[in-house]
Motif scaffolding. Structure first.
Motif, short mmCIF file in Angstrom:
data_model
loop_
_atom_site.label_atom_id
_atom_site.label_comp_id
_atom_site.label_asym_id
_atom_site.label_seq_id
_atom_site.Cartn_x
_atom_site.Cartn_y
_atom_site.Cartn_z
N HIS A 53 0.82 -1.21 0.00
CA HIS A 53 0.00 0.00 0.00
C HIS A 53 0.86 1.27 0.00
O HIS A 53 0.34 2.36 -0.24
CB HIS A 53 -0.94 0.01 1.20
N ALA A 54 2.15 1.12 0.24
CA ALA A 54 3.06 2.28 0.26
C ALA A 54 3.87 2.38 -1.03
O ALA A 54 4.81 3.18 -1.11
CB ALA A 54 4.01 2.17 1.45
N TRP A 55 3.50 1.61 -2.04
CA TRP A 55 4.30 1.57 -3.27
C TRP A 55 3.86 2.58 -4.33
O TRP A 55 4.38 2.56 -5.44
CB TRP A 55 4.24 0.17 -3.88
N ALA A 56 2.93 3.44 -4.04
CA ALA A 56 2.42 4.36 -5.07
C ALA A 56 3.53 5.22 -5.65
O ALA A 56 3.56 5.50 -6.86
CB ALA A 56 1.32 5.24 -4.50
N GLY A 57 4.47 5.64 -4.82
CA GLY A 57 5.56 6.49 -5.29
C GLY A 57 6.82 5.74 -5.64
O GLY A 57 7.83 6.35 -6.03
N GLY A 58 6.82 4.44 -5.51
CA GLY A 58 8.01 3.63 -5.79
C GLY A 58 8.14 2.51 -4.78
O GLY A 58 7.54 2.56 -3.70
N ILE A 59 8.91 1.49 -5.13
CA ILE A 59 9.11 0.35 -4.23
C ILE A 59 9.87 0.81 -2.99
O ILE A 59 10.91 1.46 -3.09
CB ILE A 59 9.88 -0.78 -4.93
N THR A 60 9.35 0.49 -1.84
CA THR A 60 9.97 0.90 -0.59
C THR A 60 11.07 -0.07 -0.17
O THR A 60 11.35 -1.06 -0.85
CB THR A 60 8.90 0.99 0.51
N ASP A 61 11.70 0.20 0.95
CA ASP A 61 12.81 -0.61 1.45
C ASP A 61 12.27 -1.89 2.09
O ASP A 61 11.52 -1.81 3.07
CB ASP A 61 13.60 0.20 2.48
N PRO A 62 12.65 -3.07 1.59
CA PRO A 62 12.13 -4.31 2.18
C PRO A 62 12.58 -4.55 3.61
O PRO A 62 11.97 -5.33 4.33
CB PRO A 62 12.66 -5.39 1.24
N GLN A 63 13.66 -3.88 4.03
CA GLN A 63 14.17 -4.13 5.37
C GLN A 63 13.19 -3.72 6.44
O GLN A 63 13.12 -4.32 7.51
CB GLN A 63 15.50 -3.40 5.57
N ARG A 64 12.40 -2.70 6.15
CA ARG A 64 11.42 -2.26 7.15
C ARG A 64 10.41 -3.38 7.39
O ARG A 64 10.04 -3.64 8.54
CB ARG A 64 10.72 -0.99 6.67
N PHE A 65 9.94 -4.01 6.33
CA PHE A 65 9.01 -5.14 6.50
C PHE A 65 9.72 -6.31 7.15
O PHE A 65 9.14 -7.02 7.98
CB PHE A 65 8.44 -5.54 5.14
N ALA A 66 10.98 -6.54 6.79
CA ALA A 66 11.73 -7.65 7.37
C ALA A 66 11.81 -7.55 8.88
O ALA A 66 11.76 -8.57 9.58
CB ALA A 66 13.14 -7.68 6.77
N ASP A 67 11.93 -6.34 9.40
CA ASP A 67 12.11 -6.12 10.84
C ASP A 67 10.82 -5.82 11.58
O ASP A 67 10.82 -5.74 12.81
CB ASP A 67 13.08 -4.96 11.07
N GLN A 68 9.72 -5.64 10.85
CA GLN A 68 8.48 -5.20 11.47
C GLN A 68 7.91 -6.27 12.39
O GLN A 68 7.67 -7.41 11.98
CB GLN A 68 7.44 -4.87 10.39
N ALA A 69 7.69 -5.91 13.64
CA ALA A 69 7.08 -6.85 14.59
C ALA A 69 5.62 -7.09 14.20
O ALA A 69 4.99 -6.29 13.52
CB ALA A 69 7.16 -6.29 16.00
N TRP A 70 5.12 -8.22 14.63
CA TRP A 70 3.72 -8.59 14.38
C TRP A 70 3.05 -8.89 15.71
O TRP A 70 3.59 -9.62 16.54
CB TRP A 70 3.67 -9.81 13.46
N SER A 71 1.90 -8.30 15.92
CA SER A 71 1.21 -8.46 17.20
C SER A 71 0.31 -9.70 17.19
O SER A 71 -0.51 -9.88 16.29
CB SER A 71 0.36 -7.23 17.50
N ILE A 72 0.47 -10.50 18.21
CA ILE A 72 -0.36 -11.69 18.35
C ILE A 72 -1.65 -11.38 19.11
O ILE A 72 -2.54 -12.24 19.21
CB ILE A 72 0.43 -12.81 19.07
N ASP A 73 -1.76 -10.16 19.61
CA ASP A 73 -2.94 -9.78 20.39
C ASP A 73 -4.21 -10.05 19.60
O ASP A 73 -4.33 -9.66 18.44
CB ASP A 73 -2.89 -8.29 20.75
N ASP A 74 -5.14 -10.74 20.21
CA ASP A 74 -6.46 -11.01 19.64
C ASP A 74 -6.44 -12.05 18.52
O ASP A 74 -7.47 -12.29 17.89
CB ASP A 74 -7.09 -9.70 19.12
N HIS A 75 -5.30 -12.65 18.24
CA HIS A 75 -5.27 -13.67 17.18
C HIS A 75 -5.98 -14.94 17.67
O HIS A 75 -5.84 -15.34 18.83
CB HIS A 75 -3.83 -14.02 16.79
#
Length: 254
Positions: A161-183
């Motif tokens: 959803h952030a690619w409208a202006g160009g491909i973003t840095d994959p490292q941000r997604f690589a390091d992004q935590a994921w919340s297990i809350d409510d899963h």
């Protein structure tokens, strides 16, 4: 390998769930599908996420309904009486996503016995793809012939959803935590570490290339050509696997 292509022959009924207003259609292969429409408000990225995450689910041994491309033509919309649905159909002429309809299936709830190995795979898949839409309020799991099937992956892979202006840095997604809350499978978090490496090993570069190849070019709309967008999905997922895996929830995080 691309998705099979069918042509819609009849719109049966809308499924008034969530904001995307999917609908049940019949097609010329005599199949019945839940159609996810390209003209829905969430955009084409949702269809791309559905294809890629469904492919990953299959890869790690989860059941998920068969997918097809559904060609929607103008006469289907012409004979629809509901104005809201007609507008959506008219905005969705062309190739849409069809998810095999599972007749007689029912939604998963706490009364269903859930195999532990399946639960842990679902948890790993959602953490890996950053899927935020599998809570007890909306499990996105169906029970069919005694088996649990994973569905509705459009909320995953948010990075596109952030690619409208160009491909973003994959490292941000690589390091992004994921919340297990409510899963819905949060109770299995302490079993995740024992299977994580084995599941990750299944996601090879060849497997990613095969899965992303299923996405039709016309759904890959962005700042670069379709082949570059397709490759970017593989790059982002590979970066997440090869990084620190801080996205994996740990024991005691539920």
């Amino acid at each position: 390998m691309s998705l099979p292509l069918v042509t819609a022959t009849r719109f049966i009924a809308p499924l008034r769930e969530g904001g995307s207003l999917p609908g049940i259609v019949e097609a010329d292969d005599l199949g019945t599908y839940v159609c996810k429409f390209r003209g829905a408000g969430q955009g084409l990225g949702v269809l791309v996420a559905e294809v890629i995450v469904s492919g990953l689910a299959e890869l790690i041994g989860l059941r998920t309904p068969r997918l097809v491309e559904v060609d929607l033509t103008e006469p289907i919309a012409r004979y629809e009486a509901d104005e809201e649905v007609q507008d959506l159909l008219n905005a969705s002429l062309g190739r849409n996503l069809g998810v095999d309809f599972l007749p007689g299936s029912f939604g998963f709830d706490s009364s269903v016995a859930f195999p532990e190995d399946v639960a842990v795979r679902v948890l790993w898949l959602d953490a890996f793809t950053a899927n935020v839409d599998r809570s007890w309020r909306n499990p996105n799991l169906l029970v069919w012939h005694g088996d649990v099937w994973v569905i509705d992956h459009g909320a995953a892979l948010y990075f596109h959803h952030a690619w409208a202006g160009g491909i973003t840095d994959p490292q941000r997604f690589a390091d992004q935590a994921w919340s297990i809350d409510d899963h819905v499978m949060a109770g299995y978090v302490d079993r995740l570490a024992g299977v994580a490496d084995g599941l990750a090993e299944l996601v090879t570069d060849d497997a990613l290339a095969e899965i992303t190849a299923r996405v039709p070019d016309e759904w890959l709309v962005g700042p670069v050509p379709p082949e570059e967008l397709r490759a970017a999905y593989g790059t982002f997922l590979r970066a997440r696997l090869d990084g620190s895996r801080g996205w994996l929830p740990k024991r005691g995080a539920a």
